[in-house]
Scaffold this motif. Structure first.
Motif, PDB file in Angstrom:
ATOM      1  N   LEU A  65      -5.809  -6.067  13.140  1.00 31.20           N
ATOM      2  CA  LEU A  65      -6.058  -7.283  12.376  1.00 31.20           C
ATOM      3  C   LEU A  65      -5.991  -7.082  10.872  1.00 31.20           C
ATOM      4  CD1 LEU A  65      -8.940  -8.843  14.511  1.00 31.20           C
ATOM      5  CD2 LEU A  65      -6.473  -9.160  14.703  1.00 31.20           C
ATOM      6  N   VAL A  66      -5.408  -5.980  10.444  1.00 28.98           N
ATOM      7  CA  VAL A  66      -5.280  -5.708   9.014  1.00 28.98           C
ATOM      8  C   VAL A  66      -4.030  -6.404   8.475  1.00 28.98           C
ATOM      9  CG1 VAL A  66      -4.808  -3.902   7.326  1.00 28.98           C
ATOM     10  CG2 VAL A  66      -6.540  -3.535   9.085  1.00 28.98           C
ATOM     11  N   SER A  67      -4.173  -7.108   7.356  1.00 25.13           N
ATOM     12  CA  SER A  67      -3.043  -7.814   6.767  1.00 25.13           C
ATOM     13  C   SER A  67      -1.992  -6.842   6.246  1.00 25.13           C
ATOM     14  CB  SER A  67      -3.526  -8.691   5.610  1.00 25.13           C
ATOM     15  OG  SER A  67      -2.424  -9.160   4.851  1.00 25.13           O
ATOM     16  N   PRO A  68      -0.711  -7.092   6.512  1.00 30.94           N
ATOM     17  CA  PRO A  68       0.358  -6.267   5.939  1.00 30.94           C
ATOM     18  C   PRO A  68       0.316  -6.227   4.417  1.00 30.94           C
ATOM     19  CG  PRO A  68       1.222  -7.627   7.696  1.00 30.94           C
ATOM     20  CD  PRO A  68      -0.179  -8.101   7.460  1.00 30.94           C
ATOM     21  N   LEU A  69      -0.190  -7.276   3.783  1.00 28.24           N
ATOM     22  CA  LEU A  69      -0.266  -7.265   2.326  1.00 28.24           C
ATOM     23  C   LEU A  69      -1.163  -6.138   1.824  1.00 28.24           C
ATOM     24  CD1 LEU A  69      -0.489 -11.075   1.460  1.00 28.24           C
ATOM     25  CD2 LEU A  69       1.458  -9.540   1.177  1.00 28.24           C
ATOM     26  N   LEU A  70      -2.187  -5.804   2.591  1.00 27.33           N
ATOM     27  CA  LEU A  70      -3.038  -4.682   2.197  1.00 27.33           C
ATOM     28  C   LEU A  70      -2.310  -3.360   2.379  1.00 27.33           C
ATOM     29  CD1 LEU A  70      -6.580  -5.672   3.520  1.00 27.33           C
ATOM     30  CD2 LEU A  70      -5.714  -5.711   1.173  1.00 27.33           C
ATOM     31  N   LEU A  71      -1.532  -3.225   3.433  1.00 28.61           N
ATOM     32  CA  LEU A  71      -0.790  -1.988   3.648  1.00 28.61           C
ATOM     33  C   LEU A  71       0.213  -1.744   2.520  1.00 28.61           C
ATOM     34  CD1 LEU A  71      -0.150  -2.193   7.488  1.00 28.61           C
ATOM     35  CD2 LEU A  71      -1.904  -0.892   6.283  1.00 28.61           C
ATOM     36  N   GLU A  72       0.700  -2.814   1.924  1.00 28.64           N
ATOM     37  CA  GLU A  72       1.620  -2.669   0.791  1.00 28.64           C
ATOM     38  C   GLU A  72       0.933  -2.071  -0.433  1.00 28.64           C
ATOM     39  OE1 GLU A  72       3.359  -6.441  -0.032  1.00 28.64           O
ATOM     40  OE2 GLU A  72       4.468  -6.529   1.856  1.00 28.64           O
ATOM     41  N   GLU A  73      -0.393  -2.129  -0.462  1.00 23.37           N
ATOM     42  CA  GLU A  73      -1.119  -1.599  -1.602  1.00 23.37           C
ATOM     43  C   GLU A  73      -1.175  -0.074  -1.613  1.00 23.37           C
ATOM     44  OE1 GLU A  73      -2.439  -3.192  -4.263  1.00 23.37           O
ATOM     45  OE2 GLU A  73      -1.391  -4.946  -3.497  1.00 23.37           O
ATOM     46  N   ALA A  74      -0.919   0.570  -0.490  1.00 21.88           N
ATOM     47  CA  ALA A  74      -0.870   2.026  -0.446  1.00 21.88           C
ATOM     48  C   ALA A  74       0.389   2.505  -1.159  1.00 21.88           C
ATOM     49  CB  ALA A  74      -0.890   2.513   0.997  1.00 21.88           C
ATOM     50  N   PRO A  75       0.382   3.737  -1.679  1.00 23.04           N
ATOM     51  CA  PRO A  75       1.588   4.269  -2.328  1.00 23.04           C
ATOM     52  C   PRO A  75       2.793   4.199  -1.399  1.00 23.04           C
ATOM     53  CG  PRO A  75      -0.290   5.719  -2.718  1.00 23.04           C
ATOM     54  CD  PRO A  75      -0.747   4.702  -1.706  1.00 23.04           C
ATOM     55  N   SER A  76       3.969   4.043  -1.978  1.00 24.63           N
ATOM     56  CA  SER A  76       5.166   3.861  -1.163  1.00 24.63           C
ATOM     57  C   SER A  76       5.423   5.044  -0.242  1.00 24.63           C
ATOM     58  CB  SER A  76       6.377   3.632  -2.075  1.00 24.63           C
ATOM     59  OG  SER A  76       6.551   4.730  -2.967  1.00 24.63           O
ATOM     60  N   GLN A  77       5.030   6.251  -0.666  1.00 24.18           N
ATOM     61  CA  GLN A  77       5.274   7.432   0.161  1.00 24.18           C
ATOM     62  C   GLN A  77       4.183   7.681   1.190  1.00 24.18           C
ATOM     63  OE1 GLN A  77       4.348   7.436  -2.964  1.00 24.18           O
ATOM     64  NE2 GLN A  77       2.828   9.031  -3.389  1.00 24.18           N
ATOM     65  N   ALA A  78       3.110   6.905   1.145  1.00 25.77           N
ATOM     66  CA  ALA A  78       2.012   7.110   2.097  1.00 25.77           C
ATOM     67  C   ALA A  78       2.449   6.753   3.511  1.00 25.77           C
ATOM     68  CB  ALA A  78       0.796   6.279   1.696  1.00 25.77           C
ATOM     69  N   MET A  79       1.937   7.471   4.475  1.00 24.61           N
ATOM     70  CA  MET A  79       2.258   7.199   5.864  1.00 24.61           C
ATOM     71  C   MET A  79       1.295   6.162   6.431  1.00 24.61           C
ATOM     72  SD  MET A  79       2.851   9.807   9.034  1.00 24.61           S
ATOM     73  CE  MET A  79       1.355  10.712   8.726  1.00 24.61           C
ATOM     74  N   ARG A  80       1.826   5.180   7.135  1.00 28.15           N
ATOM     75  CA  ARG A  80       1.023   4.158   7.813  1.00 28.15           C
ATOM     76  C   ARG A  80       1.045   4.448   9.309  1.00 28.15           C
ATOM     77  NH1 ARG A  80       2.975   3.371   2.537  1.00 28.15           N
ATOM     78  NH2 ARG A  80       2.535   1.278   1.771  1.00 28.15           N
ATOM     79  N   VAL A  81      -0.118   4.539   9.922  1.00 34.01           N
ATOM     80  CA  VAL A  81      -0.215   4.852  11.350  1.00 34.01           C
ATOM     81  C   VAL A  81      -0.998   3.741  12.036  1.00 34.01           C
ATOM     82  CG1 VAL A  81      -0.952   6.523  13.077  1.00 34.01           C
ATOM     83  CG2 VAL A  81      -0.156   7.318  10.841  1.00 34.01           C
ATOM     84  N   PHE A  82      -0.361   3.064  12.969  1.00 34.84           N
ATOM     85  CA  PHE A  82      -0.986   1.954  13.693  1.00 34.84           C
ATOM     86  C   PHE A  82      -1.760   2.474  14.893  1.00 34.84           C
ATOM     87  CE2 PHE A  82      -0.601  -1.186  17.208  1.00 34.84           C
ATOM     88  CZ  PHE A  82      -1.392  -2.181  16.664  1.00 34.84           C
ATOM     89  N   VAL A  83      -3.045   2.109  14.980  1.00 36.95           N
ATOM     90  CA  VAL A  83      -3.871   2.501  16.130  1.00 36.95           C
ATOM     91  C   VAL A  83      -4.619   1.289  16.678  1.00 36.95           C
ATOM     92  CG1 VAL A  83      -4.133   4.900  15.368  1.00 36.95           C
ATOM     93  CG2 VAL A  83      -5.788   3.180  14.602  1.00 36.95           C
ATOM     94  N   GLY A  84      -4.018   0.122  16.553  1.00 36.55           N
ATOM     95  CA  GLY A  84      -4.703  -1.124  16.871  1.00 36.55           C
ATOM     96  C   GLY A  84      -5.020  -1.309  18.346  1.00 36.55           C
ATOM     97  N   LYS A  85      -6.020  -2.165  18.554  1.00 43.16           N
ATOM     98  CA  LYS A  85      -6.455  -2.508  19.905  1.00 43.16           C
ATOM     99  C   LYS A  85      -6.515  -4.020  20.037  1.00 43.16           C
ATOM    100  CE  LYS A  85      -9.456   1.568  19.970  1.00 43.16           C
ATOM    101  NZ  LYS A  85     -10.865   2.026  19.975  1.00 43.16           N
TER     102      LYS A  85
END
Length: 334
Positions: A65-85
């Protein structure tokens, strides 16, 4: 420098304008995990500390339930790992998530565990913090705005009111491993005064209603169910504890949703302030909620390709919702 994007959230102009790493938040040469509450849905409701943590992250491990707009706030090289339920489908077991956080921290990374709402309010943040503590991993808790409070507020419902409710009780409606109401004494709760807020209770709303009525709660007690609260697709259904299961079913209310029971629900109409402008959204249960943010992209993506060993797509085998994350990969050696 930062500016506001079309959705209103403050954003960086580029990574080089970030605050120098190592000044704040604290970085540890051994690696560290920040359990960050992302808030109830609207990306602007994250705390300043949570946002600063995101902007310094090496790895972001995030929920459904995390907004993609927040994920964009991480540095561009940061890794995003989805563990949603989701209801009945988990992309990863909780024990695997715990192990993943420990693994990344032991490799020296600044890890942000981004969780919907508040990590310690039915977010299993306590379990993850204990796992980190037992493994000797440094961690911090960054509280978030809980949907138990914010979602009713966006529906014009204050969970307390001087004349109507001097207490609020927050419970889960979901029983672990079963599709039955949680191990909560509903009959005893029926005798309490004040406001009752139920999280994760949509699937068992009918059974919850019956048990509250059996406990002596008046059939005329006001009740509301709020789906996708705080985002433009918010959908509100009101009624009484007796008829709210039927009304919610007729409106096709689905998870995520918050249930509110008590006299404060009657304030929803006069205190309505939030415009639900998305396609198909409505107050009082008309129409069907669609998922999307202010840029027209889905809020709840299920596809993430970052760390190949932990990207599993949709855990229920359904196709993605049309907008996934295909980020630069950061190689993590086992």
């Amino acid at each position: 420098m930062h500016k506001r994007n079309s959705g209103g959230i403050i954003e960086r102009t580029s990574d080089q304008h970030r605050d120098p790493p190592g000044q704040w938040p604290e970085r540890s040469p051994r690696g560290k995990v920040y359990l960050v509450g992302a808030g109830p849905g609207d990306p602007e409701l994250i705390t300043l500390k949570g946002l600063n943590c995101l902007r310094a992250a090496d790895i972001v491990v995030y929920d459904r339930l995390v907004s993609p707009l927040l994920l964009e706030e991480a540095p561009s090289q940061a890794m995003r790992v989805f563990v949603g339920k989701g209801p009945g489908c988990h992309s990863m077991k909780q024990e695997e998530i715990n192990a993943l956080l420990i693994k990344y921290a032991q490799q020296g990374h600044f890890v942000v565990r981004l969780k919907g709402g508040d990590p310690f309010v039915f977010g299993r943040g306590g379990e993850e913090a204990l796992a980190l503590a037992h493994a000797g991993i440094p961690f911090e808790i960054v509280p978030g705005v809980s949907s138990a409070i914010a979602v009713p507020a966006y529906a014009g419902i204050p969970v307390t009111h001087r004349d109507l409710a001097s207490s609020v009780t927050i419970v889960t409606g979901h029983q672990q491993h079963t599709n039955t109401p949680a191990a909560v004494n509903w009959e005893q709760l029926a005798k309490l005064e004040g406001t009752l807020v139920i999280m994760m209770g949509v699937e068992t709303l009918g059974q919850i209603s019956q048990r509250l009525l059996a406990g002596g709660l008046s059939p005329a007690t006001p009740a509301a169910v709020i789906q996708q609260g705080t985002v433009p697709q918010q959908k509100v259904v009101t009624g009484t504890i007796e008829n709210i299961p039927e009304r919610a079913a007729a409106a096709r209310i689905k998870s995520p949703a918050v249930i509110v029971i008590g006299a404060v629900v009657n304030l929803s109409d006069p205190l309505t302030w939030f415009s639900t402008t998305g396609p198909g959204s409505a107050q009082q249960g008309h129409g069907s909620a669609q998922q999307g943010d202010r840029k027209g992209r889905p809020y709840y993506t299920r596809t993430c390709q970052a760390d190949p060993s932990y990207s599993r797509g949709d855990p229920c085998g359904r196709p993605g919702r049309g907008w996934g994350f295909f980020m630069n990969q950061l190689k993590i050696d086992s």
